[in-house]
Design a protein around this motif. Structure first.
Motif, PDB file in Angstrom:
ATOM      1  N   VAL A 173       1.327  70.261  43.159  1.00 18.93           N
ATOM      2  CA  VAL A 173       1.300  69.541  44.685  1.00 18.93           C
ATOM      3  C   VAL A 173       0.272  68.388  44.391  1.00 18.93           C
ATOM      4  N   VAL A 174       0.753  67.192  44.925  1.00 20.86           N
ATOM      5  CA  VAL A 174       0.126  65.953  44.346  1.00 20.86           C
ATOM      6  C   VAL A 174      -0.131  65.066  45.502  1.00 20.86           C
ATOM      7  N   PHE A 175      -1.567  64.660  45.375  1.00 21.28           N
ATOM      8  CA  PHE A 175      -2.332  63.843  46.294  1.00 21.28           C
ATOM      9  C   PHE A 175      -2.750  62.681  45.982  1.00 21.28           C
ATOM     10  N   VAL A 176      -2.273  61.507  46.549  1.00 20.96           N
ATOM     11  CA  VAL A 176      -2.981  60.070  46.419  1.00 20.96           C
ATOM     12  C   VAL A 176      -3.663  59.680  47.578  1.00 20.96           C
ATOM     13  N   ASN A 177      -5.206  59.639  47.178  1.00 20.81           N
ATOM     14  CA  ASN A 177      -6.183  58.978  48.112  1.00 20.81           C
ATOM     15  C   ASN A 177      -6.189  60.141  49.143  1.00 20.81           C
ATOM     16  N   GLY A 178      -5.900  61.450  48.833  1.00 15.82           N
ATOM     17  CA  GLY A 178      -6.231  62.532  49.734  1.00 15.82           C
ATOM     18  C   GLY A 178      -5.048  62.719  50.603  1.00 15.82           C
ATOM     19  N   ARG A 179      -3.960  61.981  50.488  1.00 18.06           N
ATOM     20  CA  ARG A 179      -2.585  62.253  51.326  1.00 18.06           C
ATOM     21  C   ARG A 179      -1.394  63.094  50.206  1.00 18.06           C
ATOM     22  N   ARG A 180      -1.001  64.002  50.699  1.00 18.74           N
ATOM     23  CA  ARG A 180      -0.125  64.748  50.198  1.00 18.74           C
ATOM     24  C   ARG A 180       1.283  63.713  49.787  1.00 18.74           C
ATOM     25  N   VAL A 181       1.726  63.589  48.789  1.00 26.44           N
ATOM     26  CA  VAL A 181       2.792  62.729  48.345  1.00 26.44           C
ATOM     27  C   VAL A 181       4.100  63.606  47.890  1.00 26.44           C
ATOM     28  N   GLY A 182       3.789  64.705  47.405  1.00 26.70           N
ATOM     29  CA  GLY A 182       4.793  65.542  46.642  1.00 26.70           C
ATOM     30  C   GLY A 182       4.570  66.950  46.197  1.00 26.70           C
ATOM     31  N   GLY A 183       5.430  67.354  46.033  1.00 31.19           N
ATOM     32  CA  GLY A 183       5.244  68.702  45.397  1.00 31.19           C
ATOM     33  C   GLY A 183       6.635  69.401  44.653  1.00 31.19           C
ATOM     34  N   ALA A 184       6.633  70.017  43.372  1.00 30.25           N
ATOM     35  CA  ALA A 184       7.808  70.528  43.021  1.00 30.25           C
ATOM     36  C   ALA A 184       7.778  71.893  42.211  1.00 30.25           C
ATOM     37  N   GLN A 185       8.585  72.384  41.802  1.00 35.48           N
ATOM     38  CA  GLN A 185       8.847  73.813  40.978  1.00 35.48           C
ATOM     39  C   GLN A 185       9.335  73.664  39.801  1.00 35.48           C
ATOM     40  N   GLY A 186       9.357  74.163  38.752  1.00 33.26           N
ATOM     41  CA  GLY A 186      10.269  74.094  37.430  1.00 33.26           C
ATOM     42  C   GLY A 186       9.408  73.393  36.178  1.00 33.26           C
ATOM     43  N   TRP A 187       9.344  74.382  35.280  1.00 36.67           N
ATOM     44  CA  TRP A 187       8.567  74.129  34.199  1.00 36.67           C
ATOM     45  C   TRP A 187       8.824  72.646  33.327  1.00 36.67           C
ATOM     46  N   ASP A 188      10.309  72.383  33.512  1.00 34.52           N
ATOM     47  CA  ASP A 188      10.640  71.412  32.534  1.00 34.52           C
ATOM     48  C   ASP A 188      11.171  70.119  33.355  1.00 34.52           C
ATOM     49  N   THR A 189      10.916  70.140  34.560  1.00 36.47           N
ATOM     50  CA  THR A 189      11.637  69.169  35.656  1.00 36.47           C
ATOM     51  C   THR A 189      10.454  67.856  35.681  1.00 36.47           C
ATOM     52  N   PRO A 190      10.914  66.820  35.207  1.00 38.11           N
ATOM     53  CA  PRO A 190       9.953  65.601  35.338  1.00 38.11           C
ATOM     54  C   PRO A 190       9.769  65.435  36.808  1.00 38.11           C
ATOM     55  N   ARG A 191       8.562  64.885  37.249  1.00 38.92           N
ATOM     56  CA  ARG A 191       8.098  64.538  38.610  1.00 38.92           C
ATOM     57  C   ARG A 191       8.073  63.360  38.902  1.00 38.92           C
ATOM     58  N   VAL A 192       8.903  63.031  39.980  1.00 41.13           N
ATOM     59  CA  VAL A 192       9.141  61.589  40.199  1.00 41.13           C
ATOM     60  C   VAL A 192       8.850  61.567  41.900  1.00 41.13           C
ATOM     61  N   TYR A 193       7.848  60.748  42.327  1.00 46.31           N
ATOM     62  CA  TYR A 193       7.589  61.032  43.806  1.00 46.31           C
ATOM     63  C   TYR A 193       7.545  59.422  44.482  1.00 46.31           C
ATOM     64  N   THR A 194       8.065  59.343  45.516  1.00 48.39           N
ATOM     65  CA  THR A 194       7.873  58.037  46.132  1.00 48.39           C
ATOM     66  C   THR A 194       6.520  57.908  46.762  1.00 48.39           C
ATOM     67  N   LEU A 195       5.925  56.746  46.726  1.00 56.39           N
ATOM     68  CA  LEU A 195       4.699  56.434  47.666  1.00 56.39           C
ATOM     69  C   LEU A 195       5.026  55.636  48.683  1.00 56.39           C
ATOM     70  N   GLU A 196       5.053  56.041  50.131  1.00 59.46           N
ATOM     71  CA  GLU A 196       5.276  55.285  51.025  1.00 59.46           C
ATOM     72  C   GLU A 196       4.547  54.100  51.276  1.00 59.46           C
ATOM     73  N   PRO A 197       4.694  53.009  51.836  1.00 58.61           N
ATOM     74  CA  PRO A 197       3.686  51.933  52.270  1.00 58.61           C
ATOM     75  C   PRO A 197       2.575  52.547  52.902  1.00 58.61           C
ATOM     76  N   GLY A 198       1.328  52.054  52.472  1.00 58.66           N
ATOM     77  CA  GLY A 198       0.028  52.406  52.908  1.00 58.66           C
ATOM     78  C   GLY A 198      -0.823  53.643  52.200  1.00 58.66           C
ATOM     79  N   VAL A 199       0.123  54.190  51.365  1.00 54.71           N
ATOM     80  CA  VAL A 199      -0.557  55.097  50.618  1.00 54.71           C
ATOM     81  C   VAL A 199      -1.470  54.800  49.327  1.00 54.71           C
ATOM     82  N   LEU A 200      -1.162  53.708  48.889  1.00 51.52           N
ATOM     83  CA  LEU A 200      -2.073  52.814  47.895  1.00 51.52           C
ATOM     84  C   LEU A 200      -2.743  51.974  48.517  1.00 51.52           C
ATOM     85  N   ARG A 201      -3.946  51.450  47.978  1.00 51.55           N
ATOM     86  CA  ARG A 201      -4.704  50.387  48.432  1.00 51.55           C
ATOM     87  C   ARG A 201      -5.377  49.763  47.620  1.00 51.55           C
TER      88      ARG A 201
END
Length: 648
Positions: free
Chosen positions: A320-348
Motif C-alpha cells: 500500500v503506497v502513500f505520497v505525502n500522506g495520500r494513498r496512491v496505490g496498492g497491489a498484490q503479487g510477489w513478482d508484479t512491478p508496481r506502477v502507479y499514477t500520481l494525480e495532479p496535486g499529489v506532488l508539491r
C-alpha cells in the motif's frame, strides 16, 4: 481499461484449439486420453438441443439425448484394461471419433511450484528426460487459467500426449515420477493430469461453495463477482478492504502523525538500499509480516506540476503506497512491478515523502527489484531516481496479524479462480485419485489451513463424483534457516495440519519430505523421491498393497517416571537412527512457546526422552522448525513424520 483488457484476454485463453465450437465431446476427451478403469466411465459433450446422441467405446454403444441447452452426458461400461480403443459420438449424419484411447488409472496432480516443477529441472534431468518414453503413460498438462467464474473449457494447448522426451520436459516432475513408479508396479496404463500454479494459495483451488463453508470468504467472493461485472468496481471495493485491514491490523497506523505523513520522524529507522529481499537486513532474516519503507525527494515547481508516474519495481507480496500522506496505490503479487499514477496535486514543490507498507506472507519479502528501476517520471518529462537508501522498519509479525486480504481475481493468490479455470473444466472425469503438493504459500495461517485442506479434499471428491478416491498429500519439505534453539515455526505448524488432516481421513496418504528439501532453495530438485513416496501411498490406498513402505508415525506420548515415552506405529522391523545412537530433533514443551531440545533413545517401538530439569512438559514435538535436523527412520528408509503430540 487495462483491467478490462486483462479479463478479456484471460477469457479468450480459456478456449482450447481442440475445443472448436462444433466439437461433440467436451475438451478433456481427446486422442491419446486415458479413461478410468474399474467403474462406469462418464463422458459428455455438446450437440443441438434435444438431438439424439450415440456414444461408442470399443464395441459398446450407448444412446442419450441432449438437453434443452444441448448438453449430453452418458455413463459407459469400461472395456478391458489396456487398449487402444476408439471413442465416438454420433449425432444424425455427423460423427466425431477419438483414437488411441487407453483404459487404466488416472491421477490428478495439483499444487504450487513444487508440483509444477518440470522434469527438465530435476537432478540428472538430461538422463531422466531421455529415458522418459512410455506409450502407456499419458500426460495432460493444464495451462494456467484464472477465471472469476467456472468454465467447462480447458485452457489453450491443454492436450493429452504420450510420455516422451518431447512431452515430459515441462510436465510436473513429482507427478511424472509417481506415475512412472505406478506403471512399473501396476503394469496398467496411467494417465496423469498436471494442473498447478507456482506460488498459489489453497484458497484459489476451492470452489466458491466450499470456501464459504471453510471460512469467512463472503467479501472476497462478492468482490470477485463484481470483477466479472466491472474490474474498476472490484478495484474500488478491494482498495476499501485493504485500507480497512491495514488500519485495523497495523499498530503503526494508529498514532499521529502516522508513518505515511510527511511530518513523521523516521530518523531512527535503519537505512537500506531498495533492492533485494529484506531477509538480508540484520534482524529480519526470518521476518514475515508488515514492514514500512520511507524515502523523500525534493522536486522543483515544474516537476511537481501535473500528473506523474511512480515506479517501484516488484514488491513481495502486498503493498500500500502513500505520497505525502495520500494513498496512491496498492497491489498484490510477489513478482508484479508496481506502477502507479500520481494525480495532479499529489506532488508539491520541495520535500515529498513516499511511504510504502509491505506485507510478506512467507519466503522473501520487500521491495526486491533493482534500485535503479524505482523512479518518478514527472509532468515535465524529468526522471527522479528513488535508488538512494530508504528507511525500513519492521512493524507487525505475521503471527500477530489477522489473515490478510488478497485481490480475489489475481490468479495464484486469489479466491477460487484456479478452481474455476483449471479444475471445473474436468467435470466428473473418472479418476483413481489426487496428489497435492502445496502449502508453502499458506504457512502464515496454519489454523486457516486446518479448515481449507479438508475442505479442498471434500470439494474435489464431490466435484469428480469420487467420494472414496485416495487423496495424497506431500508434507512440506525442509526449507529456510536452521535453528539452534527450539522456537515457534509456521512451516512446522502447517506440516502438522497436513499430518493431522491425513490421519483423520482413512482414504488419505502423506508423503513425508522433511529430509529431501533444501534449506537454501524452496524448490529442491530431488523430485524422484517425492514421486516415489507419493506412489507408495498410491499403492497402499488405491491398490491395497500392504507391503508399501510408510513413514513411522506417533501413536502416543506418555509420562513414565522421569522420562517421556513416545510410541510409534508403522515401524516394520524397528526404528533406526542415522549417524548417531541418539534420536535428535525432539523437543519437550511446557507450553507452546516454552520448548527445549532433548535427545532420545530408541527402545523397541518407543523413543524415550529424559525430562531432566525444568517445568513439567505437556507436549512433544519432533522436527519442529523450517529446516530441522532429524535422524529417526523406519527400516525401509522413510523418515519419521514431523509432529506435535500431547503427553498423557
Amino acid at each position: 481499461m487495462k483491467l478490462r483488457a486483462v479479463l478479456l484476454a484471460t477469457t479468450l485463453l480459456a478456449a482450447s484449439p481442440a475445443a472448436a465450437q462444433d466439437r461433440l465431446f467436451a475438451d478433456v476427451f481427446q486422442d491419446h486420453a486415458v479413461l478410468q478403469r474399474g467403474k462406469p466411465i462418464p463422458v459428455w459433450g455438446q450437440a443441438a438441443a434435444g438431438a439424439p446422441v450415440t456414444v461408442t467405446l470399443g464395441e459398446t454403444s450407448t444412446e442419450t439425448r441432449a438437453d434443452g441447452e444441448g448438453r449430453w452426458h452418458v455413463s459407459l461400461t469400461p472395456p478391458a484394461t489396456g487398449g487402444p480403443y476408439a471413442l465416438s459420438a454420433r449425432v444424425a449424419d455427423r460423427t466425431e471419433t477419438l483414437s488411441d484411447i487407453l483404459i487404466g488409472d488416472v491421477w490428478l496432480c495439483s499444487g504450487q511450484s513444487n508440483m509444477e516443477f518440470g522434469l527438465r529441472q530435476v537432478t540428472n534431468a538430461d538422463t531422466e528426460v531421455a529415458a522418459s518414453a512410455d506409450p502407456q503413460l499419458r500426460l495432460l498438462h493444464v495451462a494456467r487459467n484464472s477465471l472469476p467464474s467456472p468454465t467447462d473449457r480447458l485452457p489453450a494447448n491443454s492436450v493429452w500426449k504420450a510420455a516422451s522426451p518431447e512431452s515430459t520436459p515441462h510436465f510436473s516432475a513429482a507427478c511424472y515420477f509417481m506415475g512412472r513408479h505406478l506403471r512399473q508396479t501396476q503394469q496398467v496404463p496411467i494417465g496423469l493430469i498436471s494442473s498447478s500454479w507456482g506460488g498459489s494459495i489453497i484458497e484459489d483451488w476451492l470452489s466458491a461453495d466450499s470456501l464459504l463453508k471453510a471460512g469467512d470468504y463472503r467479501e472476497s467472493l462478492d468482490i470477485l463477482a463484481a470483477y466479472e461485472r466491472s474490474p474498476e468496481e472490484a478495484q474500488r471495493l478491494w482498495n476499501t478492504s485493504v485500507d480497512r485491514w491495514w488500519r485495523a491490523a497495523d499498530p503503526s497506523l494508529k498514532t499521529r502523525p502516522d508513518w505515511t505523513e510527511a511530518a513523521f520522524d523516521d530518523s531512527a529507522w535503519p537505512s537500506v538500499k531498495p533492492e533485494g529481499a529484506w531477509e538480508a537486513v540484520p534482524d529480519m532474516a526470518t521476518f514475515d509480516g508488515t514492514a514500512l519503507y520511507r524515502t523523500a525527494v525534493t522536486l522543483t515547481a515544474a516537476q511537481a506540476r501535473g500528473a506523474a508516474r511512480l515506479e517501484l519495481g516488484p514488491i513481495d507480496d502486498v503493498d500500500v503506497v502513500f505520497v505525502n500522506g495520500r494513498r496512491v496505490g496498492g497491489a498484490q503479487g510477489w513478482d508484479t512491478p508496481r506502477v502507479y499514477t500520481l494525480e495532479p496535486g499529489v506532488l508539491r514543490p520541495g520535500r515529498n515523502v513516499i511511504a510504502v507498507g509491505v506485507l510478506d506472507t512467507g519466503g522473501g519479502g520487500g521491495m526486491w527489484g533493482p534500485a535503479d528501476k524505482k523512479l518518478i517520471t514527472a509532468a515535465d518529462g524529468s526522471v527522479i531516481s528513488l535508488a538512494a537508501p530508504w528507511r525500513l522498519k519492521p512493524s507487525a509479525t505475521l503471527a500477530d496479524l489477522p489473515p490478510p486480504p488478497r485481490a480475489p481475481w489475481i490468479g495464484g493468490s486469489g479466491t477460487t479462480t484456479l478452481y474455476n479455470g483449471m479444475i471445473a473444466p474436468f467435470g466428473d472425469y473418472g479418476l483413481t485419485g489426487f496428489a497435492w503438493y502445496q502449502g508453502e504459500s499458506n504457512v502464515g495461517d496454519p489454523v486457516g489451513y486446518s479448515r481449507l485442506l479438508p475442505g479442498l479434499m471434500a470439494d474435489w471428491r464431490r466435484a469428480f463424483d469420487a467420494p472414496e478416491a485416495p487423496f495424497l498429500v506431500v508434507q512440506l519439505a525442509n526449507y529456510g534457516p536452521a535453528s539452534a534453539v527450539a522456537q515457534p515455526s509456521g512451516w512446522a505448524g502447517l506440516r502438522e495440519v497436513q499430518r493431522r488432516t491425513v490421519e483423520a481421513d482413512p482414504r488419505a496418504g502423506l508423503a513425508v519430505a522433511i529430509d529431501i528439501g533444501d534449506r537454501y532453495d524452496i524448490h529442491p530438485t530431488n523430485k524422484q523421491e517425492v514421486g516415489r513416496r507419493l506412489a507408495l501411498e498410491a499403492r497402499r490406498l488405491a491398490h491395497g498393497d500392504t507391503t508399501a513402505a510408510r513413514s513411522p508415525s506417533p501413536a502416543s506420548a506418555r509420562r513414565d517416571g522421569d522420562v517421556v515415552r513416545v510410541g510409534f506405529d508403522r515401524i516394520g522391523t524397528g526404528l533406526i537412527t542415522l549417524s548417531s545412537a541418539q534420536a535428535v530433533g525432539f523437543e519437550l514443551c511446557a507450553t507452546a512457546t516454552g520448548c527445549r531440545f532433548v535427545s532420545g533413545a530408541v527402545q523397541g517401538s518407543d523413543v524415550v526422552l529424559p525430562i531432566g530439569q525444568g517445568a513439567a512438559p505437556s507436549l512433544v514435538r519432533f522436527c519442529w522448525s523450517e529446516s530441522p535436523v532429524c535422524n529417526l527412520y523406519g527400516p525401509d528408509g522413510l523418515p519419521a513424520v514431523p509432529f506435535e503430540i500431547g503427553i498423557q
